[in-house]
Design a protein around this motif. Structure first.
Motif, PDB file in Angstrom:
ATOM      1  N   ASN A 180       0.833  -1.214   0.000  1.00 24.55           N
ATOM      2  CA  ASN A 180       0.000   0.000   0.000  1.00 24.55           C
ATOM      3  C   ASN A 180       0.861   1.253   0.000  1.00 24.55           C
ATOM      4  OD1 ASN A 180      -2.698  -0.760  -0.209  1.00 24.55           O
ATOM      5  ND2 ASN A 180      -2.840  -1.266   1.971  1.00 24.55           N
ATOM      6  N   THR A 181       1.931   1.258   0.732  1.00 18.88           N
ATOM      7  CA  THR A 181       2.763   2.460   0.835  1.00 18.88           C
ATOM      8  C   THR A 181       3.441   2.817  -0.482  1.00 18.88           C
ATOM      9  OG1 THR A 181       3.122   2.043   3.192  1.00 18.88           O
ATOM     10  CG2 THR A 181       4.672   3.505   2.079  1.00 18.88           C
ATOM     11  N   PRO A 182       4.177   1.855  -1.119  1.00 17.27           N
ATOM     12  CA  PRO A 182       4.787   2.249  -2.415  1.00 17.27           C
ATOM     13  C   PRO A 182       3.757   2.585  -3.483  1.00 17.27           C
ATOM     14  CG  PRO A 182       5.091  -0.091  -1.989  1.00 17.27           C
ATOM     15  CD  PRO A 182       4.564   0.494  -0.737  1.00 17.27           C
ATOM     16  N   LEU A 183       2.581   1.891  -3.467  1.00 21.40           N
ATOM     17  CA  LEU A 183       1.551   2.198  -4.467  1.00 21.40           C
ATOM     18  C   LEU A 183       0.989   3.598  -4.248  1.00 21.40           C
ATOM     19  CD1 LEU A 183      -0.346  -1.215  -4.737  1.00 21.40           C
ATOM     20  CD2 LEU A 183       1.184  -0.185  -6.426  1.00 21.40           C
ATOM     21  N   GLY A 184       0.781   3.941  -2.982  1.00 19.79           N
ATOM     22  CA  GLY A 184       0.290   5.293  -2.679  1.00 19.79           C
ATOM     23  C   GLY A 184       1.295   6.339  -3.109  1.00 19.79           C
ATOM     24  N   GLY A 185       2.595   6.057  -2.882  1.00 19.76           N
ATOM     25  CA  GLY A 185       3.630   7.001  -3.297  1.00 19.76           C
ATOM     26  C   GLY A 185       3.661   7.167  -4.807  1.00 19.76           C
ATOM     27  N   ALA A 186       3.511   6.042  -5.521  1.00 19.32           N
ATOM     28  CA  ALA A 186       3.496   6.123  -6.992  1.00 19.32           C
ATOM     29  C   ALA A 186       2.314   6.948  -7.494  1.00 19.32           C
ATOM     30  CB  ALA A 186       3.461   4.710  -7.571  1.00 19.32           C
TER      31      ALA A 186
ATOM     32  N   VAL B 161      -5.070  -4.989  -4.497  1.00 24.36           N
ATOM     33  CA  VAL B 161      -4.535  -5.155  -3.140  1.00 24.36           C
ATOM     34  C   VAL B 161      -5.642  -5.071  -2.098  1.00 24.36           C
ATOM     35  CG1 VAL B 161      -3.049  -4.108  -1.402  1.00 24.36           C
ATOM     36  CG2 VAL B 161      -2.209  -4.422  -3.728  1.00 24.36           C
ATOM     37  N   SER B 162      -6.548  -4.093  -2.254  1.00 24.52           N
ATOM     38  CA  SER B 162      -7.679  -3.959  -1.320  1.00 24.52           C
ATOM     39  C   SER B 162      -8.568  -5.181  -1.378  1.00 24.52           C
ATOM     40  CB  SER B 162      -8.480  -2.698  -1.658  1.00 24.52           C
ATOM     41  OG  SER B 162      -7.663  -1.552  -1.543  1.00 24.52           O
ATOM     42  N   SER B 163      -8.704  -5.710  -2.589  1.00 25.92           N
ATOM     43  CA  SER B 163      -9.532  -6.908  -2.734  1.00 25.92           C
ATOM     44  C   SER B 163      -8.897  -8.079  -1.991  1.00 25.92           C
ATOM     45  CB  SER B 163      -9.695  -7.228  -4.220  1.00 25.92           C
ATOM     46  OG  SER B 163     -10.420  -8.434  -4.387  1.00 25.92           O
ATOM     47  N   PHE B 164      -7.546  -8.224  -2.115  1.00 26.46           N
ATOM     48  CA  PHE B 164      -6.850  -9.299  -1.380  1.00 26.46           C
ATOM     49  C   PHE B 164      -7.045  -9.163   0.126  1.00 26.46           C
ATOM     50  CE2 PHE B 164      -3.908 -10.082  -5.110  1.00 26.46           C
ATOM     51  CZ  PHE B 164      -4.373 -11.361  -5.332  1.00 26.46           C
ATOM     52  N   LYS B 165      -6.984  -7.947   0.617  1.00 24.67           N
ATOM     53  CA  LYS B 165      -7.154  -7.735   2.051  1.00 24.67           C
ATOM     54  C   LYS B 165      -8.557  -8.136   2.501  1.00 24.67           C
ATOM     55  CE  LYS B 165      -5.434  -4.259   4.138  1.00 24.67           C
ATOM     56  NZ  LYS B 165      -5.111  -2.889   4.578  1.00 24.67           N
ATOM     57  N   ARG B 166      -9.572  -7.753   1.729  1.00 23.86           N
ATOM     58  CA  ARG B 166     -10.945  -8.125   2.094  1.00 23.86           C
ATOM     59  C   ARG B 166     -11.131  -9.638   2.025  1.00 23.86           C
ATOM     60  NH1 ARG B 166     -11.988  -3.663  -1.208  1.00 23.86           N
ATOM     61  NH2 ARG B 166     -12.539  -5.057  -2.938  1.00 23.86           N
TER      62      ARG B 166
END
Length: 611
Positions: free
Chosen positions: A391-397, A441-446
């Motif tokens: 989540n962090t590197p994706l948010g940074g990108a 990624v959010s889908s994997f978390k859910r």
């Protein structure tokens, strides 16, 4: 069963009796060794004293003859005084000497010096006696040369009366050279020698000395000593009267005899009072019997003690062997009963075989589904950790793309129209793909959260731990030097997720095996559970090498591991922490000390409530 017990009892009785006889024989042998030692010491002491008396008497004869050789035999006063002086000097040489006498060849005393309580006295001529009828004078006349005659031991008698207190006395006599026409007789009292012989007794045996007539010279019963000499009517106090069989054995068995009589162990030997082989005076009166025997009742008490010990040991052996026989026979009949039960179940099993096959197929399908769910659950937890990190590197990108679009819009005039449109189009495609990645990624978390959600059930903790040990035992074979111990009361029941709890325990045990012990290092992993104030305290503790202090702060972080070279991912403890806090509603604590081991403590509510 009764036949078996009777056979065992018979065997034990035979063995016990043999052992009792062996122990009793060993005890009797030890007593006989003690008796032999006392007899040897007593006879050595007695013979040494008699040898000393012979040497002293021979010395007296030589001294007298040497002194008289220079004196005129017709000078009677000088001759007599010289003999008295020599006798007096001689009497003072030893405290054992009580009388020194010169007898003529017809037995008449010519000179006598008495020694009483250390004081010397010369007997006047009118009080000198004739000893012609005394046995020792008759025997001594037959001795020749340097032979010293030693009389049998008796009591000292003066003027027909026994001297009191009684004095055991032995007489040493030696013939003078023919020109002196006489005999020297020395009386030695043996009180100190007899006291030394009595002192040889110990806790096991004592020593008696008996004359050839059966009279006690030394006895542990004082009234029996010299009973026949002191009272001619006291024949019943002689050994031959009190112990006739023992006396008969002693007098007929030769030099040495050993036997058991009247509950006592007896050993006896003949001791010569005159051991000179050239002596012509040896007869039955020249012997004494030295008898060593055990104290009364000692043999009986020891026999009863050995018998009691043998009975107790035999009884214990019988109980053990009878118990083993009972167990074996019971096991045999139980096996027979089980075989009959199996035969009766065989028909029923055939009837239900089809149902079992159908149920087995269903179980196989269910097992595959459960295995897949378990695998997906573990994989989902790993993916959740991975998604959290992504989540962090994706948010940074995403922020970088937004900044880049803003810069392009601001500097649009600096670019050619076609280039600008191309860059904007590329950024839009990139942003679209980035958003797609974030959504995935959010889908994997859910998905992970949904798969981890299970319904809690009530279960016995010790059963879960036992099941874990059963399934984990094959893996433990790779660590033969490490053992796992379980300490869990059987009454602990809790409401929770047994599958997740099992996975937590497995991860902690795997972690201990992988990181807590070096190769070839021995150790123990303890699974210990206790209830306290409505909470379950579950500890996974090892005595391995411990955790380095710098690792404790990041221990539960994902991808933190010291075994990267061994292909470890660093997600084991991270997943454990997630499962404990999120699914099991508990908490986890860790304590560790280098060189002493590590302990993970899990705390849960027994009812499934959050702690």
């Amino acid at each position: 069963m009764l036949t078996c017990w009777a056979f065992i009892l018979l065997i034990i009785i035979v063995i016990a009796w043999r052992n009792y006889e062996l122990l009793k024989t060993q005890y009797i042998s030890q007593i006989r060794l003690d008796e032999t030692e006392i007899l040897s010491r007593g006879s050595s002491l007695f013979n040494r004293e008699l040898g000393h008396l012979k040497n002293v008497t021979l010395f007296l004869r030589n001294s007298v003859e040497a002194k008289l050789s220079s004196i005129d035999p017709n000078n009677t006063p000088l001759w007599r005084q010289s003999v008295i002086d020599t006798f007096s000097q001689f009497a003072n040489m030893s405290p054992l000497i009580s009388q020194v006498r010169w007898l003529s060849l017809d037995g008449q005393e010519r000179i006598r010096v008495n020694r009483v309580n250390g004081a010397l006295s010369v007997v006047k001529e009118e009080y000198l006696q004739s000893k012609a009828d005394r046995y020792y004078f008759q025997q001594a006349k037959r001795a020749t040369g340097n032979h010293v005659y030693i009389s049998p031991i008796d009591l000292n008698i003066e003027n027909g009366q026994i001297v009191t207190p009684i004095e055991p006395t032995v007489r040493a006599a030696i013939m003078l050279q023919p020109q002196y026409k006489g005999m020297l007789v020395v009386n030695y009292h043996l009180r100190s020698l007899f006291d030394s012989l009595r002192a040889l007794a110990n806790n096991s045996v004592f020593l008696d000395v008996v004359s050839p007539t059966g009279e006690w010279l030394i006895s542990q019963e004082k009234p029996l000593e010299w009973a026949q000499t002191l009272n001619s009517l006291s024949l019943e106090k002689s050994m031959s009267s009190r112990y006739p069989k023992a006396w008969n054995t002693l007098t007929t068995d030769g030099f040495f005899a050993s036997f058991i009589y009247a509950e006592q162990v007896w050993s006896g030997m003949k001791v010569l009072t005159d051991e000179d082989p050239s002596s012509v005076t040896q007869d039955e009166s020249s012997y004494l019997y030295f008898i060593a025997r055990s104290w009364p009742q000692n043999l009986m008490v020891k026999s009863h003690t050995l018998l009691a010990y043998t009975f107790v040991i035999g009884f214990l052996c019988f109980v053990v062997l009878a118990g083993l026989a009972w167990w074996q026979i019971e096991a045999y009949y139980k096996r027979q009963a089980l075989l009959l039960a199996l035969e009766s179940e065989k028909v029923h099993l055939k009837n239900t075989n089809k149902e079992l096959n159908t149920a087995n197929q269903r179980l196989v399908l269910l097992q595959d589904e459960l295995v897949e769910n378990s695998r997906l659950s573990s994989l989902g937890m790993m993916v959740a950790g991975l998604a959290h990190e992504m989540n962090t590197p994706l948010g940074g990108a995403k922020m970088a793309l937004s900044s880049l679009q803003a810069l392009l819009t601001r500097d649009e005039a600096d670019f050619a129209h076609s280039n600008y449109r191309s860059m904007i189009h590329s950024l839009q495609i990139t942003e679209k793909n980035l958003m797609r990645a974030i959504e995935l990624v959010s889908s994997f978390k859910r998905l992970t959260s949904n798969q981890a959600a299970q319904e809690s059930v009530s279960f016995q903790l010790h059963q879960v731990l036992n099941d874990f040990m059963t399934t984990f035992r094959p893996s433990l074979k790779q660590h033969s030097n490490i053992k796992i111990e379980v300490d869990c009361p059987q009454d602990i029941r809790l409401q929770s997720h047994p599958g997740v709890l099992t996975q937590v325990i497995q991860n902690l045990v795997d972690n201990a095996l992988s990181h807590g012990f070096d190769e070839n290092m021995t150790g123990t992993i303890l699974l210990k559970a206790r209830c306290q104030a409505g909470l379950l305290i579950l500890m996974v503790q090892d005595n391995g090498k411990g955790i380095a202090p710098e690792m404790k702060e990041t221990l539960f972080n994902p991808f933190v591991t010291t075994g990267r070279s061994r292909m470890h991912t660093g997600l084991g403890l991270y997943l454990v922490r997630q499962w404990v806090y999120k699914l099991l509603k508990g908490r986890i604590d860790v304590t560790s000390e280098l060189g002493k081991g590590t302990c993970f403590t899990l705390t849960f509510g027994l009812t499934g409530e959050e702690t």
